[in-house]
Design a protein around this motif. Structure first.
Motif, PDB file in Angstrom:
ATOM      1  N   ALA A 220       0.814  -1.215   0.000  1.00 50.40           N
ATOM      2  CA  ALA A 220       0.000   0.000   0.000  1.00 50.40           C
ATOM      3  C   ALA A 220       0.847   1.264   0.000  1.00 50.40           C
ATOM      4  CB  ALA A 220      -0.940   0.001   1.199  1.00 50.40           C
ATOM      5  N   ILE A 221       2.008   1.229   0.698  1.00 45.16           N
ATOM      6  CA  ILE A 221       2.850   2.427   0.772  1.00 45.16           C
ATOM      7  C   ILE A 221       4.064   2.329  -0.153  1.00 45.16           C
ATOM      8  CG2 ILE A 221       2.074   2.940   3.109  1.00 45.16           C
ATOM      9  CD1 ILE A 221       4.659   1.826   4.199  1.00 45.16           C
ATOM     10  N   LYS A 222       3.982   1.383  -1.093  1.00 47.63           N
ATOM     11  CA  LYS A 222       4.989   1.257  -2.169  1.00 47.63           C
ATOM     12  C   LYS A 222       6.377   0.879  -1.660  1.00 47.63           C
ATOM     13  CE  LYS A 222       1.702   2.686  -4.899  1.00 47.63           C
ATOM     14  NZ  LYS A 222       0.926   1.701  -5.686  1.00 47.63           N
ATOM     15  N   LEU A 223       6.428   0.052  -0.611  1.00 49.97           N
ATOM     16  CA  LEU A 223       7.701  -0.498  -0.164  1.00 49.97           C
ATOM     17  C   LEU A 223       7.906  -1.849  -0.846  1.00 49.97           C
ATOM     18  CD1 LEU A 223       7.857   0.058   3.714  1.00 49.97           C
ATOM     19  CD2 LEU A 223       9.437   0.967   2.014  1.00 49.97           C
ATOM     20  N   PRO A 224       9.026  -2.058  -1.502  1.00 54.06           N
ATOM     21  CA  PRO A 224       9.263  -3.362  -2.137  1.00 54.06           C
ATOM     22  C   PRO A 224       9.229  -4.476  -1.095  1.00 54.06           C
ATOM     23  CG  PRO A 224      10.891  -1.743  -2.854  1.00 54.06           C
ATOM     24  CD  PRO A 224      10.146  -1.120  -1.710  1.00 54.06           C
ATOM     25  N   ILE A 225       8.455  -5.529  -1.346  1.00 60.66           N
ATOM     26  CA  ILE A 225       8.308  -6.636  -0.416  1.00 60.66           C
ATOM     27  C   ILE A 225       8.450  -7.945  -1.171  1.00 60.66           C
ATOM     28  CG2 ILE A 225       5.796  -6.375  -0.640  1.00 60.66           C
ATOM     29  CD1 ILE A 225       7.490  -7.877   2.450  1.00 60.66           C
ATOM     30  N   LYS A 226       9.173  -8.882  -0.578  1.00 55.95           N
ATOM     31  CA  LYS A 226       9.404 -10.162  -1.259  1.00 55.95           C
ATOM     32  C   LYS A 226       9.327 -11.300  -0.249  1.00 55.95           C
ATOM     33  CE  LYS A 226      12.706 -12.512  -4.320  1.00 55.95           C
ATOM     34  NZ  LYS A 226      14.052 -12.418  -4.966  1.00 55.95           N
ATOM     35  N   GLU A 227       8.500 -12.289  -0.558  1.00 56.54           N
ATOM     36  CA  GLU A 227       8.458 -13.533   0.209  1.00 56.54           C
ATOM     37  C   GLU A 227       9.423 -14.507  -0.448  1.00 56.54           C
ATOM     38  OE1 GLU A 227       4.309 -14.745   1.420  1.00 56.54           O
ATOM     39  OE2 GLU A 227       3.806 -13.147   0.003  1.00 56.54           O
ATOM     40  N   THR A 228      10.395 -14.994   0.309  1.00 60.89           N
ATOM     41  CA  THR A 228      11.470 -15.757  -0.317  1.00 60.89           C
ATOM     42  C   THR A 228      12.156 -16.672   0.694  1.00 60.89           C
ATOM     43  OG1 THR A 228      13.485 -15.511  -1.649  1.00 60.89           O
ATOM     44  CG2 THR A 228      13.184 -13.946   0.162  1.00 60.89           C
ATOM     45  N   THR A 229      13.056 -17.492   0.222  1.00 58.72           N
ATOM     46  CA  THR A 229      13.917 -18.279   1.100  1.00 58.72           C
ATOM     47  C   THR A 229      15.051 -17.377   1.595  1.00 58.72           C
ATOM     48  OG1 THR A 229      13.435 -20.334  -0.081  1.00 58.72           O
ATOM     49  CG2 THR A 229      15.456 -20.272   1.228  1.00 58.72           C
ATOM     50  N   ILE A 230      15.291 -17.401   2.896  1.00 59.81           N
ATOM     51  CA  ILE A 230      16.321 -16.545   3.494  1.00 59.81           C
ATOM     52  C   ILE A 230      17.345 -17.425   4.197  1.00 59.81           C
ATOM     53  CG2 ILE A 230      16.791 -14.724   5.174  1.00 59.81           C
ATOM     54  CD1 ILE A 230      13.927 -13.716   4.722  1.00 59.81           C
ATOM     55  N   LYS A 231      18.593 -17.337   3.760  1.00 59.63           N
ATOM     56  CA  LYS A 231      19.674 -18.089   4.405  1.00 59.63           C
ATOM     57  C   LYS A 231      20.125 -17.363   5.667  1.00 59.63           C
ATOM     58  CE  LYS A 231      21.248 -20.061   0.028  1.00 59.63           C
ATOM     59  NZ  LYS A 231      22.357 -20.191  -0.947  1.00 59.63           N
ATOM     60  N   LYS A 232      20.754 -18.101   6.569  1.00 59.74           N
ATOM     61  CA  LYS A 232      21.137 -17.515   7.855  1.00 59.74           C
ATOM     62  C   LYS A 232      22.038 -16.304   7.686  1.00 59.74           C
ATOM     63  CE  LYS A 232      24.320 -18.923  10.704  1.00 59.74           C
ATOM     64  NZ  LYS A 232      25.157 -19.602  11.729  1.00 59.74           N
ATOM     65  N   HIS A 233      22.986 -16.365   6.776  1.00 60.64           N
ATOM     66  CA  HIS A 233      23.924 -15.242   6.630  1.00 60.64           C
ATOM     67  C   HIS A 233      23.206 -13.982   6.163  1.00 60.64           C
ATOM     68  CE1 HIS A 233      24.303 -14.817   2.209  1.00 60.64           C
ATOM     69  NE2 HIS A 233      24.060 -16.107   2.160  1.00 60.64           N
ATOM     70  N   GLU A 234      22.065 -14.145   5.475  1.00 61.03           N
ATOM     71  CA  GLU A 234      21.330 -12.977   4.985  1.00 61.03           C
ATOM     72  C   GLU A 234      20.694 -12.192   6.123  1.00 61.03           C
ATOM     73  OE1 GLU A 234      19.315 -13.583   0.892  1.00 61.03           O
ATOM     74  OE2 GLU A 234      19.290 -15.572   1.823  1.00 61.03           O
ATOM     75  N   ILE A 235      20.236 -12.875   7.149  1.00 57.00           N
ATOM     76  CA  ILE A 235      19.641 -12.142   8.263  1.00 57.00           C
ATOM     77  C   ILE A 235      20.723 -11.441   9.077  1.00 57.00           C
ATOM     78  CG2 ILE A 235      19.575 -13.989  10.046  1.00 57.00           C
ATOM     79  CD1 ILE A 235      16.639 -12.969  10.559  1.00 57.00           C
ATOM     80  N   ILE A 236      21.881 -12.053   9.186  1.00 58.06           N
ATOM     81  CA  ILE A 236      23.001 -11.434   9.892  1.00 58.06           C
ATOM     82  C   ILE A 236      23.502 -10.202   9.141  1.00 58.06           C
ATOM     83  CG2 ILE A 236      25.426 -11.783  10.539  1.00 58.06           C
ATOM     84  CD1 ILE A 236      24.633 -14.696  11.197  1.00 58.06           C
ATOM     85  N   GLU A 237      23.436 -10.249   7.806  1.00 56.16           N
ATOM     86  CA  GLU A 237      23.925  -9.154   6.969  1.00 56.16           C
ATOM     87  C   GLU A 237      22.844  -8.123   6.640  1.00 56.16           C
ATOM     88  OE1 GLU A 237      25.422 -11.278   3.619  1.00 56.16           O
ATOM     89  OE2 GLU A 237      27.081 -12.202   4.745  1.00 56.16           O
ATOM     90  N   ALA A 238      21.660  -8.267   7.226  1.00 53.67           N
ATOM     91  CA  ALA A 238      20.546  -7.361   6.919  1.00 53.67           C
ATOM     92  C   ALA A 238      20.817  -5.949   7.428  1.00 53.67           C
ATOM     93  CB  ALA A 238      19.261  -7.894   7.546  1.00 53.67           C
ATOM     94  N   ASP A 239      20.168  -4.981   6.806  1.00 52.93           N
ATOM     95  CA  ASP A 239      20.245  -3.605   7.280  1.00 52.93           C
ATOM     96  C   ASP A 239      19.417  -3.417   8.549  1.00 52.93           C
ATOM     97  OD1 ASP A 239      21.839  -2.907   5.096  1.00 52.93           O
ATOM     98  OD2 ASP A 239      20.078  -2.558   3.839  1.00 52.93           O
ATOM     99  N   GLU A 240      18.306  -4.119   8.624  1.00 54.09           N
ATOM    100  CA  GLU A 240      17.466  -4.099   9.820  1.00 54.09           C
ATOM    101  C   GLU A 240      16.604  -5.352   9.859  1.00 54.09           C
ATOM    102  OE1 GLU A 240      13.903  -1.392   9.609  1.00 54.09           O
ATOM    103  OE2 GLU A 240      15.111  -0.455   8.038  1.00 54.09           O
ATOM    104  N   ILE A 241      16.113  -5.664  11.057  1.00 53.53           N
ATOM    105  CA  ILE A 241      15.291  -6.841  11.283  1.00 53.53           C
ATOM    106  C   ILE A 241      14.138  -6.453  12.200  1.00 53.53           C
ATOM    107  CG2 ILE A 241      15.244  -9.217  12.188  1.00 53.53           C
ATOM    108  CD1 ILE A 241      18.312  -9.220  11.802  1.00 53.53           C
TER     109      ILE A 241
END
Length: 296
Positions: A220-241
């Motif tokens: 609704a507010i035009k934020l890109p959103i993706k449902e996907t497979t997330i590996k452990k290193h990706e959550i550690i390397e995220a900008d925010e959680i």
């Protein structure tokens, strides 16, 4: 507090079920936790759809319509004078004979418990919370269907205990492929390069009501959103959680301790500057629009 049990409201001190109830003996049942704002149960329809799906998958027939369940829930609010609070609707297979055969279980147990609200401290909303990546792996989706919101919470309890031991407030569980699954009572989101990511349902997670609200808000507010497979290193390397559930709403994560890798700790940005803060403000406005009030 008055508790509803199988057609009657009784004082909480007199609220009992049989020791032969399969919910007690085997965790054989389902539940929903619902937030109440301004005497309105938020997103009740979505919760009842999920409840009925859980019951169907477990072959539990409660012979009770959605309107009848809705009436019971609102009676619970009225009988306990709750304007803003929490309801827990639990349904078990009921009393049965010794053993696993469900053929003799003909009368499910329905319980509704009411709770007063416990608002999150302002500093939690502002600064975020510590969480862990748990060493307790999520049940395999072919073992326990993740679309069932089951009373059997042993995996979640053990992961949460691990978090509590480290003074964290939530535990992120990985699935058997060591991909990010979900929290013990929440769905997980991360942000990377301005894109919001959340584990796909095929990862083996519960389809959270608040999870879907956040997905819809992003669109609704035009934020890109993706449902996907997330590996452990990706959550550690995220900008925010951040994580979501029906009671907490949207909670920003300030740090992660990885119990699968020598308890290494990773820090994340302040909520004042992040996307979860934007989504939380939109979430509050949505609740106010639908119920006329917001607590939390």
């Amino acid at each position: 507090m008055k508790v509803y049990i199988n057609g009657k409201f009784v004082d909480e001190n007199d609220a009992t079920i049989s020791v032969f109830d399969r919910g007690f003996m085997y965790g054989d049942g389902v539940f929903e936790t619902l937030a109440v704002y301004n005497s309105t149960i938020f997103r009740l329809t979505e919760h009842l759809i999920r409840l009925k799906n859980s019951l169907s998958l477990l072959y539990i027939d409660i012979n009770c319509s959605d309107l009848e369940l809705q009436d019971i829930l609102y009676q619970a609010l009225n009988n306990n004078n709750i304007t803003n609070g929490i309801l827990r609707l639990s349904i078990t297979r009921g009393v049965g004979l010794r053993g696993l055969d469900i053929a003799n279980c003909l009368n499910p147990t329905i319980v509704v418990i009411s709770y007063n609200i416990k608002e999150f401290p302002v500093e939690v909303r502002k600064n975020g919370v510590p969480v862990i990546i748990s060493s307790v792996v999520k049940n395999h989706k072919r073992s326990v269907d993740p679309t069932i919101k089951s009373n059997n919470f042993i995996s979640n309890i053990m992961a949460f205990k691990e978090a509590s031991n480290l003074n964290a407030v939530e535990a992120i569980q990985l699935n058997s492929d060591f991909h990010v699954a979900e929290g013990t009572t929440s769905n997980i989101f991360l942000v990377k390069n301005g894109v919001v990511l959340t584990p796909d349902l095929s990862t083996g997670i519960l389809s959270g009501v608040t999870r879907q609200i956040v997905i819809d808000l992003c669109k609704a507010i035009k934020l890109p959103i993706k449902e996907t497979t997330i590996k452990k290193h990706e959550i550690i390397e995220a900008d925010e959680i951040f994580y979501t559930n029906s009671i907490a709403g949207i909670i920003h994560v300030k740090s992660i301790q990885d119990c699968t890798d020598n308890n290494k700790t990773y820090q994340f940005m302040s909520e004042q500057k992040n996307i979860s803060g934007i989504l939380y403000e939109n979430y509050k406005e949505l609740i106010k629009l639908e119920t006329g009030n917001y607590w939390g």
